[in-house]
Design a protein around this motif. Sequence first.
Motif: not given
Length: 239
Positions: A73-92
């Motif tokens: 599960p490493v590749v799909p898991y890290l892909t999603v988590s990386s995108l969400c890490i970037q999103f977390s800095t942009r959301v209120n």
Amino acid sequence: MNGIGMILVAAFAAGVVQALTGFGAGIVMMIVLPLLYAIPQAAGISQAICLAICAMMTFQYRKSIQWKKALKPVVPYLTVSSLCIQFSTRVNQEILVRIFGGFLVLLSLYYLFFNKNAGPKEMSRPMSALYIVASGLCDGLFGIGGPLMVIYFLNLTKDKKEYLGTMQAFSILNVLWNTLFRLYSGILTTAHLPMIAAGMAAILIASVLAKKAVEKIDDAKLRKMTYLLIGISGLLNVL
């Protein structure tokens, strides 16, 4: 209590829970860290601290690791988590804190009232994919991806040692990548290193002590208290 004192207490409690149950350190850390930092930084510090205990437990159960299962599960898991890490800095951040609070409340309710069957169950491929994606999302946003992956790996492994070894092998790859990604993105900086180092020391000491005291501690009661605290923390974040 100052910031480093709060982190030491949280990391120590996290080490006890992780040593007894095989997961949960990130959950315990994230009860306290959002009081000191914004959610993206709190999640990053929590995961960096947990890197120490993941490494220790991976070494401890190294002979039981099923690497093919851990890597699947490493590749799909890290892909999603990386995108969400970037999103977390942009959301209120105020909205993110409330979402996080709601997530903790739901997590608490699930473990207190609905997670009654501990034994493994057959899991379909679509359900496995859903667990991986949902867990990666929670990990990227809040630094808490373990609970769903526990269920995922319980369904792939045949005994407790194989589960603990495989789960920790997956966890160390995930935590290492996400920590480096947060450093690259500027979410974590060298200013956070003293807090991370102190937390690592506390979590390792706690895990060693917990192993010696495991027979004297009521595991079920400890987990119930932990999940109750999670729910209270979530409500405080929502209100």
